[in-house]
Write a protein that holds these residues in place. Structure first.
Motif, PDB file in Angstrom:
ATOM      1  N   ILE A 174       0.985  -1.300  -0.038  1.00  0.00           N
ATOM      2  CA  ILE A 174      -0.167  -0.196  -0.107  1.00  0.00           C
ATOM      3  C   ILE A 174       0.503   1.119   0.179  1.00  0.00           C
ATOM      4  O   ILE A 174       0.995   2.134  -0.884  1.00  0.00           O
ATOM      5  CB  ILE A 174      -0.957   0.154   1.028  1.00  0.00           C
ATOM      6  CG1 ILE A 174      -1.442  -1.317   1.405  1.00  0.00           C
ATOM      7  CG2 ILE A 174      -1.790   1.774   1.353  1.00  0.00           C
ATOM      8  CD1 ILE A 174      -2.837  -1.746   2.817  1.00  0.00           C
ATOM      9  N   ALA A 175       2.345   1.264   0.889  1.00  0.00           N
ATOM     10  CA  ALA A 175       2.912   2.547   0.829  1.00  0.00           C
ATOM     11  C   ALA A 175       3.255   2.963  -0.185  1.00  0.00           C
ATOM     12  O   ALA A 175       3.269   3.828  -0.960  1.00  0.00           O
ATOM     13  CB  ALA A 175       3.474   1.834   2.218  1.00  0.00           C
ATOM     14  N   GLN A 176       3.569   1.620  -1.109  1.00  0.00           N
ATOM     15  CA  GLN A 176       4.853   1.504  -2.438  1.00  0.00           C
ATOM     16  C   GLN A 176       3.749   2.333  -3.220  1.00  0.00           C
ATOM     17  O   GLN A 176       3.619   3.810  -4.610  1.00  0.00           O
ATOM     18  CB  GLN A 176       4.909   0.295  -2.846  1.00  0.00           C
ATOM     19  CG  GLN A 176       6.238   0.979  -4.094  1.00  0.00           C
ATOM     20  CD  GLN A 176       7.103  -0.512  -4.431  1.00  0.00           C
ATOM     21  OE1 GLN A 176       6.766  -1.502  -4.138  1.00  0.00           O
ATOM     22  NE2 GLN A 176       8.199  -0.513  -5.265  1.00  0.00           N
ATOM     23  N   VAL A 177       2.410   2.050  -3.155  1.00  0.00           N
ATOM     24  CA  VAL A 177       1.516   2.226  -4.287  1.00  0.00           C
ATOM     25  C   VAL A 177       1.565   3.726  -4.264  1.00  0.00           C
ATOM     26  O   VAL A 177       1.322   4.580  -4.913  1.00  0.00           O
ATOM     27  CB  VAL A 177       0.390   1.709  -4.629  1.00  0.00           C
ATOM     28  CG1 VAL A 177      -0.657   2.134  -5.460  1.00  0.00           C
ATOM     29  CG2 VAL A 177       0.431  -0.297  -5.165  1.00  0.00           C
ATOM     30  N   ALA A 178       1.011   4.014  -3.166  1.00  0.00           N
ATOM     31  CA  ALA A 178       0.612   5.280  -2.500  1.00  0.00           C
ATOM     32  C   ALA A 178       2.219   6.550  -2.579  1.00  0.00           C
ATOM     33  O   ALA A 178       1.438   7.913  -2.923  1.00  0.00           O
ATOM     34  CB  ALA A 178       0.112   5.370  -0.651  1.00  0.00           C
ATOM     35  N   ILE A 179       2.595   6.293  -2.419  1.00  0.00           N
ATOM     36  CA  ILE A 179       4.117   7.068  -2.442  1.00  0.00           C
ATOM     37  C   ILE A 179       4.727   7.117  -4.130  1.00  0.00           C
ATOM     38  O   ILE A 179       4.442   8.472  -4.872  1.00  0.00           O
ATOM     39  CB  ILE A 179       4.767   6.678  -1.697  1.00  0.00           C
ATOM     40  CG1 ILE A 179       4.938   6.101  -0.512  1.00  0.00           C
ATOM     41  CG2 ILE A 179       6.171   6.930  -2.214  1.00  0.00           C
ATOM     42  CD1 ILE A 179       5.973   5.709   0.348  1.00  0.00           C
TER      43      ILE A 179
ATOM     44  N   THR B  94       2.762   7.045  -6.633  1.00  0.00           N
ATOM     45  CA  THR B  94       1.558   7.299  -7.014  1.00  0.00           C
ATOM     46  C   THR B  94       0.758   9.389  -6.920  1.00  0.00           C
ATOM     47  O   THR B  94       1.316   9.898  -7.895  1.00  0.00           O
ATOM     48  CB  THR B  94      -0.325   7.020  -6.885  1.00  0.00           C
ATOM     49  OG1 THR B  94      -0.930   5.695  -7.165  1.00  0.00           O
ATOM     50  CG2 THR B  94      -1.412   7.487  -7.722  1.00  0.00           C
ATOM     51  N   ALA B  95       1.912   9.884  -5.716  1.00  0.00           N
ATOM     52  CA  ALA B  95       2.086  10.536  -5.468  1.00  0.00           C
ATOM     53  C   ALA B  95       2.719  11.627  -5.591  1.00  0.00           C
ATOM     54  O   ALA B  95       2.566  12.911  -6.644  1.00  0.00           O
ATOM     55  CB  ALA B  95       1.766  10.901  -3.861  1.00  0.00           C
TER      56      ALA B  95
ATOM     57  N   SER C  86      10.369   5.592  -3.275  1.00  0.00           N
ATOM     58  CA  SER C  86       9.050   4.785  -3.292  1.00  0.00           C
ATOM     59  C   SER C  86       9.447   3.080  -2.278  1.00  0.00           C
ATOM     60  O   SER C  86       9.583   2.911  -1.809  1.00  0.00           O
ATOM     61  CB  SER C  86       8.061   4.489  -3.941  1.00  0.00           C
ATOM     62  OG  SER C  86       8.423   3.970  -5.168  1.00  0.00           O
TER      63      SER C  86
END
Length: 224
Positions: A28-33, A35-36, A51
């Motif tokens: 989740i953290a890798q996808v969120a970072i 994407t941001a 990320s």
């Protein structure tokens, strides 16, 4: 074998739960970072590198935190073990019944259930406690004190708590004398722990003086 298997399954379950949760957090953290960062104009390679570094930091922090928690729990458990006077490793007891002893003039009204000391069970420690007591007119134990206990006082505490909840009644047509003292052994065994004595402390056999109490409780169990 059963004790070892239970502990192994519990340890594996905790490890699976921890690493499974860590994997979800990392994903989740890798996808969120990523994407941001792409949303603010970073290139694909740069966003993935940042990320990845952030995810690595999360993983290392999670593992370090888990180690700190485990060390603190182990230290707290060790302090509690020392406070309770329990041995550091598994030990088992061999309980042998006596023969030809006098029958107790009281019988139990139902089973006596003693709660196994939690830390002793976790450490694989077995034990026994011999209690001496009187019975009042209401069929309840009174003036309970310890005759013998091994390897820790916690087994006497658990046995005493159980005995205070027990109820007795005269056996058959007997008329017990109030004020007489009786002895009852409480043996704390862990199912499947017989093999532990090969890895831990040698088994402890009760002394011959305890045969009378042993025989009395065996007869109580058969008659209950």
């Amino acid at each position: 074998m059963l004790v070892w298997a239970t502990r192994t399954v519990s340890a594996l379950t905790l490890r699976i739960a921890f690493f499974g949760g860590l994997f979800l957090v990392v994903a989740i953290a890798q996808v969120a970072i990523t994407t941001a960062l792409r949303a603010v104009g970073w290139s694909g390679g740069a966003s993935l590198a940042v990320s990845g570094a952030a995810v690595l930091a999360i993983v290392l922090s999670g593992v370090q935190l888990a180690e700190i928690v485990a060390e603190r729990r182990a230290a707290a458990r060790e302090l509690e073990r020392l406070r309770q006077g329990l041995p550091s490793g598994p030990c088992c007891i061999v309980w042998r019944t006596g023969e030809g002893e006098a029958e107790m003039p009281w019988e139990l009204m139902g089973a006596v259930q003693a709660e196994y000391p939690k830390l002793a069970r976790r450490l694989g420690v077995e034990g026994f406690a011999i209690l001496e007591f009187e019975i009042n007119s209401e069929g309840m134990a009174k003036n309970i004190h310890c005759v013998d206990v091994w390897p820790s006082q916690v087994f006497f505490d658990a046995a005493r708590a159980a005995l205070t909840q027990a109820r007795f009644r005269p056996r058959g047509d007997t008329h017990p004398r109030f004020g007489a003292s009786y002895r009852m052994p409480f043996v704390f065994r862990i199912a499947g722990a017989a093999r532990l004595r090969d890895r831990g402390r040698k088994a402890q056999a009760p002394r011959p003086a305890l045969k009378a109490a042993t025989q009395a409780v065996e007869k109580l169990r058969r008659s209950a």
